[in-house]
Scaffold this motif. Structure first.
Motif, short mmCIF file in Angstrom:
data_model
loop_
_atom_site.label_atom_id
_atom_site.label_comp_id
_atom_site.label_asym_id
_atom_site.label_seq_id
_atom_site.Cartn_x
_atom_site.Cartn_y
_atom_site.Cartn_z
N SER A 91 -14.72 -45.09 60.51
CA SER A 91 -16.03 -45.60 60.91
C SER A 91 -17.12 -44.80 60.21
O SER A 91 -16.86 -43.72 59.66
CB SER A 91 -16.22 -45.50 62.43
N LEU A 135 -21.67 -44.30 63.74
CA LEU A 135 -20.90 -44.81 64.88
C LEU A 135 -20.09 -43.71 65.55
O LEU A 135 -19.99 -43.66 66.78
CB LEU A 135 -19.98 -45.94 64.43
N LEU A 136 -19.53 -42.80 64.75
CA LEU A 136 -18.73 -41.72 65.33
C LEU A 136 -19.60 -40.78 66.17
O LEU A 136 -19.17 -40.33 67.23
CB LEU A 136 -18.02 -40.95 64.22
N ALA A 182 -9.70 -40.67 69.50
CA ALA A 182 -11.17 -40.70 69.51
C ALA A 182 -11.79 -39.64 70.42
O ALA A 182 -12.77 -39.00 70.02
CB ALA A 182 -11.65 -42.10 69.90
N ARG A 192 -22.46 -41.65 67.62
CA ARG A 192 -22.87 -42.41 68.80
C ARG A 192 -21.76 -42.40 69.84
O ARG A 192 -22.02 -42.23 71.04
CB ARG A 192 -23.21 -43.85 68.41
N GLU A 193 -20.52 -42.55 69.41
CA GLU A 193 -19.39 -42.52 70.35
C GLU A 193 -19.22 -41.13 70.95
O GLU A 193 -18.85 -40.99 72.13
CB GLU A 193 -18.12 -42.96 69.62
N ASP A 239 -21.76 -40.74 73.63
CA ASP A 239 -21.33 -41.53 74.78
C ASP A 239 -20.22 -40.80 75.53
O ASP A 239 -20.20 -40.77 76.77
CB ASP A 239 -20.86 -42.91 74.32
N TRP A 240 -19.31 -40.17 74.77
CA TRP A 240 -18.21 -39.43 75.40
C TRP A 240 -18.73 -38.28 76.26
O TRP A 240 -18.33 -38.12 77.42
CB TRP A 240 -17.26 -38.89 74.33
N THR A 246 -8.23 -45.52 68.32
CA THR A 246 -8.90 -46.12 69.47
C THR A 246 -7.94 -47.10 70.12
O THR A 246 -6.82 -47.32 69.62
CB THR A 246 -10.19 -46.84 69.06
N PRO A 261 -10.03 -42.61 77.92
CA PRO A 261 -11.09 -42.42 76.93
C PRO A 261 -11.81 -41.08 77.02
O PRO A 261 -12.53 -40.70 76.10
CB PRO A 261 -12.06 -43.57 77.25
N SER A 292 -14.51 -36.72 69.25
CA SER A 292 -15.82 -36.63 69.92
C SER A 292 -16.06 -35.23 70.44
O SER A 292 -17.15 -34.67 70.30
CB SER A 292 -15.89 -37.64 71.07
#
Length: 223
Positions: A109, A113-114, A60, A116-117, A120-121, A102, A179, A64
């Motif tokens: 996904s 969602l990808l 993941a 958004r992640e 966030d990353w 993950t 992560p 990202s």
């Protein structure tokens, strides 16, 4: 305008693009963004093919990273449809078709969602860098984790288990800083340093923006 972004970031090989959210191409549905072009685009296509498309599944954090670096834009202003457009333009594949590793396992996904992640990353990466004020230490951490990841994958390759890379990535994603760095080389993070401050914009404190600007200047010659 893409020229303004080019001036702010010190980058070249980016081009201004526009698309429309409906077939009628009305002005109200026009979407503009800045994406890679020329040799920068060719280089990105080669890297993505090797790092994302030629593998059964992608950690993941690595996906990202590549979503964030498809173009040059403030991450809080670009929409998922623009990210989908750029990903398809570079890869010829739909973002939602990617199989992602993950901590919970491997799956697909939605593009929403990808993205958004991915946002966030990059936010957590920025916080890590600005909190420590030790950007080189961040690169060293990424190097150590990548070397550990590769070493474990090589060791497991003799088991003839086709899923060995997947469970190794899953295990490392559960570790401290996993992560943020699993699957990512420090050589991939260095170019991001050049325009991280611009991408994060007003989402970070003024003192952090100043630090990121200084950081960009120190890495501006990195390819």
């Amino acid at each position: 305008p893409w020229e303004m972004r080019n001036t702010i970031t010190g980058l070249d090989q980016f081009q201004h693009w526009e698309t429309y959210n409906n077939p009628r191409k009305s002005p109200q549905t026009r979407v503009e963004y800045v994406a890679r072009a020329g040799s920068s685009l060719s280089m990105m296509q080669r890297r993505i093919k090797k790092r994302l498309l030629d593998t059964a599944a992608v950690p993941a954090p690595l996906l990202s990273y590549y979503l964030v670096t498809l173009g040059c834009y403030p991450v809080d202003l670009i929409s998922v449809s623009e990210v989908e457009d750029m990903f398809y333009f570079v890869t010829g594949k739909q973002l939602r078709s990617m199989r992602v590793i993950t901590e919970r396992g491997v799956g697909q996904s939605s593009a929403f969602l990808l993205w958004r992640e991915a946002k966030d990353w990059v936010t957590r990466l920025t916080q890590y860098i600005t909190r420590t004020r030790r950007a080189q230490d961040v690169l060293d951490t990424a190097d150590r984790m990548f070397a550990q990841y590769v070493e474990q994958c090589h060791a497991a390759s003799s088991s003839n288990d086709p899923d060995s890379d997947v469970w190794i990535a899953q295990k490392m994603l559960a570790e401290v800083n996993g992560p943020l760095f699993v699957g990512i080389r420090s050589s991939e993070l260095k170019p991001l340093y050049k325009y991280l401050g611009y991408m994060m914009g007003n989402t970070v404190a003024r003192s952090d923006r100043k630090y990121l600007k200084e950081l960009a200047a120190s890495f501006i010659e990195v390819i």
